[in-house]
Design an enzyme around this catalytic site. Structure first.
Site, PDB file in Angstrom:
ATOM      1  N   GLU A   1      37.663  58.122  13.752  1.00 26.29           N
ATOM      2  CA  GLU A   1      39.063  58.518  13.708  1.00 26.29           C
ATOM      3  C   GLU A   1      39.443  59.313  14.962  1.00 26.29           C
ATOM      4  O   GLU A   1      40.512  59.111  15.544  1.00 26.29           O
ATOM      5  CB  GLU A   1      39.338  59.361  12.450  1.00 26.29           C
ATOM      6  CG  GLU A   1      39.238  58.593  11.147  1.00 26.29           C
ATOM      7  CD  GLU A   1      40.368  57.587  10.964  1.00 26.29           C
ATOM      8  OE1 GLU A   1      41.287  57.548  11.797  1.00 26.29           O
ATOM      9  OE2 GLU A   1      40.323  56.823   9.990  1.00 26.29           O
TER      10      GLU A   1
ATOM     11  N   HIS B   1      46.861  54.240  17.484  1.00 25.60           N
ATOM     12  CA  HIS B   1      45.651  54.677  16.786  1.00 25.60           C
ATOM     13  C   HIS B   1      44.979  53.503  16.080  1.00 25.60           C
ATOM     14  O   HIS B   1      43.758  53.315  16.163  1.00 25.60           O
ATOM     15  CB  HIS B   1      46.010  55.762  15.773  1.00 25.60           C
ATOM     16  CG  HIS B   1      44.916  56.139  14.841  1.00 25.60           C
ATOM     17  ND1 HIS B   1      44.061  57.193  15.063  1.00 25.60           N
ATOM     18  CD2 HIS B   1      44.517  55.585  13.659  1.00 25.60           C
ATOM     19  CE1 HIS B   1      43.188  57.281  14.074  1.00 25.60           C
ATOM     20  NE2 HIS B   1      43.451  56.311  13.209  1.00 25.60           N
ATOM     21  N   GLU B   2      45.778  52.699  15.394  1.00 25.20           N
ATOM     22  CA  GLU B   2      45.232  51.550  14.673  1.00 25.20           C
ATOM     23  C   GLU B   2      44.643  50.510  15.621  1.00 25.20           C
ATOM     24  O   GLU B   2      43.594  49.920  15.348  1.00 25.20           O
ATOM     25  CB  GLU B   2      46.311  50.926  13.784  1.00 25.20           C
ATOM     26  CG  GLU B   2      46.922  51.864  12.763  1.00 25.20           C
ATOM     27  CD  GLU B   2      45.903  52.533  11.868  1.00 25.20           C
ATOM     28  OE1 GLU B   2      44.805  51.977  11.682  1.00 25.20           O
ATOM     29  OE2 GLU B   2      46.198  53.625  11.364  1.00 25.20           O
TER      30      GLU B   2
ATOM     31  N   HIS C   1      41.166  51.350  16.640  1.00 23.19           N
ATOM     32  CA  HIS C   1      40.074  50.966  15.731  1.00 23.19           C
ATOM     33  C   HIS C   1      39.574  49.555  16.034  1.00 23.19           C
ATOM     34  O   HIS C   1      38.381  49.276  15.922  1.00 23.19           O
ATOM     35  CB  HIS C   1      40.548  51.050  14.279  1.00 23.19           C
ATOM     36  CG  HIS C   1      40.543  52.429  13.711  1.00 23.19           C
ATOM     37  ND1 HIS C   1      39.434  53.249  13.743  1.00 23.19           N
ATOM     38  CD2 HIS C   1      41.526  53.152  13.096  1.00 23.19           C
ATOM     39  CE1 HIS C   1      39.718  54.401  13.165  1.00 23.19           C
ATOM     40  NE2 HIS C   1      40.983  54.375  12.773  1.00 23.19           N
TER      41      HIS C   1
END
Length: 286
Positions: A191, A132-133, A136
């Site tokens: 997100e 997920h990070e 970004h």
């Protein structure tokens, strides 16, 4: 220290209390914007990476970083080392020894995982959060967050040098940038897109995609008790973790991959040193 949930890639989440005096490489347009306070300017991935790299270096110096032989480091090396070159990104990673529950990635490819997160998630769940990070960064969210921070800070005259490469920032000016970045949370859309990146990351690398639902379920459970106040502040700009868990389950179901996830056993302890016994052979008497 109460466990805190900050599963968002904030570029300098702890620098507001750190003294910094750094020389940073910025492009001409970015420098001009800082000098004149222009609200809109061109800001490249390279510009964001240059600032992020310095910021992370300072964060590393003000946090307790797990050593190369620490159990946390060894575990992270084992599960994530093979992904140091992911999606065209050159990633470097370390563990911060703290009870906080957090992980972040910055525009320069730095990935930092907090030991508090590693204490509650197994390998696949950790990969879901780290994926997920990375999302970004891959989606340029980290770059855009840095750009917004510089714009909101309106540092008129911050760059005194006429050079097109070097900008000298003072402690207070860098602290001002850090404060803006902390307030500049990722949008719900960003997100959600990072969640999708994480799912595809797990699927592409043949991990159990159901770990994503499980990871968000853990975070949803943490929203009760002592973490409720902290999480409620984040919900204005972040999707509810249970909603994200439900969407992860829906993706797995649509792909025919859904099954209830069972958390695997894991350990953050370094393996015990092994000693080899020397064997001696007796000479036969003649």
């Amino acid at each position: 220290m109460k466990a805190r949930l900050l599963v968002a890639a904030i570029v300098v989440s702890t620098l507001s209390c750190t003294k910094i005096n750094a020389q940073i490489n910025l492009g001409d347009k970015a420098m001009g914007a800082l000098q004149s306070g222009v609200a809109s300017f061109t800001f490249s991935d390279e510009d964001a990476a240059a600032i992020s790299k310095e910021a992370v270096r300072k964060m590393d110096s003000t946090n307790t970083v797990a050593g190369p032989k620490d159990g946390y480091t060894l575990r992270l090396n084992r599960i994530f080392g093979k992904h140091a070159n992911e999606n065209g990104l050159q990633l470097n990673y370390k563990v911060y020894l703290t009870k906080d529950v957090n992980a972040f990635a910055t525009a320069d490819g730095s990935v930092r995982v907090f030991s508090g997160l590693m204490d509650i998630m197994d390998d696949n769940q950790l990969l879901a959060v780290i994926g997920h990070e990375i999302g970004h960064v891959a989606n340029h969210d980290s770059r855009d967050a840095m750009k917004a921070a510089l714009r909101k800070a309106a540092l008129v005259g911050a760059v005194s040098s006429q050079s097109d490469k070097i900008a000298k920032l003072t402690d207070s000016q860098y602290g001002q940038i850090a404060s803006v970045i902390i307030d500049n949370k990722y949008s719900r859309k960003q997100e959600s897109e990072a969640d999708l990146f994480s799912y595809e990351f797990l699927k592409r690398n043949k991990y159990d995609v159901n770990a994503e639902e499980s990871a968000f379920a853990i975070l949803a459970n943490m929203s009760g008790g002592g973490n409720a106040d902290f999480l409620s502040k984040m919900m204005s700009s972040h999707p509810d973790p249970q909603d994200r868990a439900d969407k992860a389950r829906a993706r797995a179901t649509a792909d025919g991959l859904y099954k209830p996830y069972v958390q695997q056993k894991f350990s953050n302890k370094a393996p015990a040193a092994t000693t080899t016994k020397k064997t001696t052979t007796k000479k036969k008497k003649k």
